[in-house]
Design a protein around this motif. Structure first.
Motif, PDB file in Angstrom:
ATOM      1  N   ALA A 247      -7.673  18.326 -57.667  1.00 45.48           N
ATOM      2  CA  ALA A 247      -7.089  19.669 -57.680  1.00 45.48           C
ATOM      3  C   ALA A 247      -8.155  20.680 -57.286  1.00 45.48           C
ATOM      4  O   ALA A 247      -9.313  20.561 -57.686  1.00 45.48           O
ATOM      5  CB  ALA A 247      -6.548  19.996 -59.070  1.00 45.48           C
ATOM      6  N   TYR A 248      -7.762  21.656 -56.497  1.00 41.27           N
ATOM      7  CA  TYR A 248      -8.675  22.739 -56.175  1.00 41.27           C
ATOM      8  C   TYR A 248      -7.877  23.994 -55.891  1.00 41.27           C
ATOM      9  O   TYR A 248      -6.686  23.932 -55.585  1.00 41.27           O
ATOM     10  CB  TYR A 248      -9.619  22.387 -55.019  1.00 41.27           C
ATOM     11  CG  TYR A 248      -8.963  22.194 -53.680  1.00 41.27           C
ATOM     12  CD1 TYR A 248      -8.513  20.946 -53.273  1.00 41.27           C
ATOM     13  CD2 TYR A 248      -8.825  23.257 -52.795  1.00 41.27           C
ATOM     14  CE1 TYR A 248      -7.925  20.762 -52.038  1.00 41.27           C
ATOM     15  CE2 TYR A 248      -8.245  23.068 -51.552  1.00 41.27           C
ATOM     16  CZ  TYR A 248      -7.793  21.826 -51.181  1.00 41.27           C
ATOM     17  OH  TYR A 248      -7.222  21.652 -49.959  1.00 41.27           O
TER      18      TYR A 248
ATOM     19  N   THR B 138       2.950  30.547 -55.009  1.00 38.74           N
ATOM     20  CA  THR B 138       3.264  29.255 -54.391  1.00 38.74           C
ATOM     21  C   THR B 138       2.027  28.373 -54.335  1.00 38.74           C
ATOM     22  O   THR B 138       0.895  28.834 -54.419  1.00 38.74           O
ATOM     23  CB  THR B 138       3.809  29.429 -52.959  1.00 38.74           C
ATOM     24  OG1 THR B 138       2.835  30.118 -52.173  1.00 38.74           O
ATOM     25  CG2 THR B 138       5.124  30.190 -52.946  1.00 38.74           C
ATOM     26  N   GLY B 139       2.281  27.099 -54.185  1.00 39.93           N
ATOM     27  CA  GLY B 139       1.228  26.115 -54.015  1.00 39.93           C
ATOM     28  C   GLY B 139       1.838  24.890 -53.378  1.00 39.93           C
ATOM     29  O   GLY B 139       2.981  24.920 -52.922  1.00 39.93           O
TER      30      GLY B 139
ATOM     31  N   VAL C 216       4.368  16.029 -48.659  1.00 45.46           N
ATOM     32  CA  VAL C 216       3.892  17.292 -49.213  1.00 45.46           C
ATOM     33  C   VAL C 216       5.081  18.096 -49.739  1.00 45.46           C
ATOM     34  O   VAL C 216       6.088  18.240 -49.051  1.00 45.46           O
ATOM     35  CB  VAL C 216       3.135  18.113 -48.151  1.00 45.46           C
ATOM     36  CG1 VAL C 216       2.638  19.432 -48.731  1.00 45.46           C
ATOM     37  CG2 VAL C 216       1.976  17.316 -47.584  1.00 45.46           C
ATOM     38  N   TYR C 217       4.948  18.597 -50.950  1.00 43.07           N
ATOM     39  CA  TYR C 217       5.965  19.448 -51.560  1.00 43.07           C
ATOM     40  C   TYR C 217       5.380  20.832 -51.780  1.00 43.07           C
ATOM     41  O   TYR C 217       4.328  20.973 -52.406  1.00 43.07           O
ATOM     42  CB  TYR C 217       6.412  18.891 -52.919  1.00 43.07           C
ATOM     43  CG  TYR C 217       7.082  17.558 -52.823  1.00 43.07           C
ATOM     44  CD1 TYR C 217       8.440  17.461 -52.542  1.00 43.07           C
ATOM     45  CD2 TYR C 217       6.352  16.387 -53.014  1.00 43.07           C
ATOM     46  CE1 TYR C 217       9.054  16.229 -52.450  1.00 43.07           C
ATOM     47  CE2 TYR C 217       6.965  15.155 -52.934  1.00 43.07           C
ATOM     48  CZ  TYR C 217       8.312  15.079 -52.647  1.00 43.07           C
ATOM     49  OH  TYR C 217       8.919  13.857 -52.563  1.00 43.07           O
ATOM     50  N   ARG C 218       6.062  21.845 -51.265  1.00 45.33           N
ATOM     51  CA  ARG C 218       5.681  23.225 -51.533  1.00 45.33           C
ATOM     52  C   ARG C 218       6.389  23.625 -52.815  1.00 45.33           C
ATOM     53  O   ARG C 218       7.580  23.407 -52.977  1.00 45.33           O
ATOM     54  CB  ARG C 218       6.116  24.132 -50.390  1.00 45.33           C
ATOM     55  CG  ARG C 218       5.684  25.564 -50.569  1.00 45.33           C
ATOM     56  CD  ARG C 218       6.043  26.380 -49.306  1.00 45.33           C
ATOM     57  NE  ARG C 218       5.706  27.753 -49.481  1.00 45.33           N
ATOM     58  CZ  ARG C 218       6.553  28.690 -49.898  1.00 45.33           C
ATOM     59  NH1 ARG C 218       7.806  28.367 -50.153  1.00 45.33           N
ATOM     60  NH2 ARG C 218       6.171  29.932 -50.037  1.00 45.33           N
ATOM     61  N   ILE C 219       5.647  24.214 -53.746  1.00 41.02           N
ATOM     62  CA  ILE C 219       6.232  24.604 -55.023  1.00 41.02           C
ATOM     63  C   ILE C 219       6.086  26.110 -55.223  1.00 41.02           C
ATOM     64  O   ILE C 219       5.156  26.733 -54.701  1.00 41.02           O
ATOM     65  CB  ILE C 219       5.587  23.845 -56.201  1.00 41.02           C
ATOM     66  CG1 ILE C 219       4.074  24.045 -56.232  1.00 41.02           C
ATOM     67  CG2 ILE C 219       5.915  22.352 -56.131  1.00 41.02           C
ATOM     68  CD1 ILE C 219       3.387  23.462 -57.441  1.00 41.02           C
TER      69      ILE C 219
ATOM     70  N   ALA D 261      -0.593  34.265 -48.538  1.00 41.42           N
ATOM     71  CA  ALA D 261      -0.686  33.052 -49.353  1.00 41.42           C
ATOM     72  C   ALA D 261      -0.920  31.836 -48.468  1.00 41.42           C
ATOM     73  O   ALA D 261      -0.157  31.586 -47.541  1.00 41.42           O
ATOM     74  CB  ALA D 261       0.585  32.861 -50.172  1.00 41.42           C
ATOM     75  N   PRO D 262      -1.969  31.061 -48.731  1.00 40.73           N
ATOM     76  CA  PRO D 262      -2.267  29.889 -47.907  1.00 40.73           C
ATOM     77  C   PRO D 262      -1.116  28.885 -47.849  1.00 40.73           C
ATOM     78  O   PRO D 262      -0.909  28.240 -46.832  1.00 40.73           O
ATOM     79  CB  PRO D 262      -3.490  29.277 -48.579  1.00 40.73           C
ATOM     80  CG  PRO D 262      -4.122  30.400 -49.309  1.00 40.73           C
ATOM     81  CD  PRO D 262      -2.990  31.269 -49.760  1.00 40.73           C
ATOM     82  N   SER D 263      -0.362  28.746 -48.925  1.00 42.36           N
ATOM     83  CA  SER D 263       0.741  27.783 -48.924  1.00 42.36           C
ATOM     84  C   SER D 263       1.922  28.257 -48.086  1.00 42.36           C
ATOM     85  O   SER D 263       2.861  27.508 -47.856  1.00 42.36           O
ATOM     86  CB  SER D 263       1.192  27.477 -50.352  1.00 42.36           C
ATOM     87  OG  SER D 263       1.536  28.669 -51.030  1.00 42.36           O
TER      88      SER D 263
END
Length: 81
Positions: free
Chosen positions: A46-47, A25-26, A7-10, A59-61
């Motif tokens: 994608a969602y 962020t995502g 998993v990559y956080r962007i 932010a959820p991320s």
């Protein structure tokens, strides 16, 4: 976190309702086993979530489970990015 998934956080920029540039962020999750690939490419799901809150901590991320872990883990386990 889920075993077998990277998993990559962007972080990127967007524009808010006032026209100001804001950081957002995502995340992107890639299964380590790509058994559903066509021609070496990942099939992608994608969602996006609805409005969560007004503060950056909402932010959820930013959370340890990366928003609705129970939802995206199922598609990752099936080989989708």
């Amino acid at each position: 976190m889920l075993s077998g998934v990277t998993v990559y956080r962007i972080q990127y920029t967007s524009v808010d309702l006032d026209g100001s540039v804001v950081p957002v962020t995502g995340f992107v999750a890639f299964p380590q086993v790509n058994y559903r690939a066509k021609d070496g490419k990942f099939l992608v799901v994608a969602y996006a979530h609805g409005t969560i809150g007004l503060f950056s901590g909402c932010a959820p991320s930013n959370g340890p489970m990366l928003y609705a872990y129970y939802a995206w883990q199922a598609v990752s386990q099936r080989g989708y990015a």
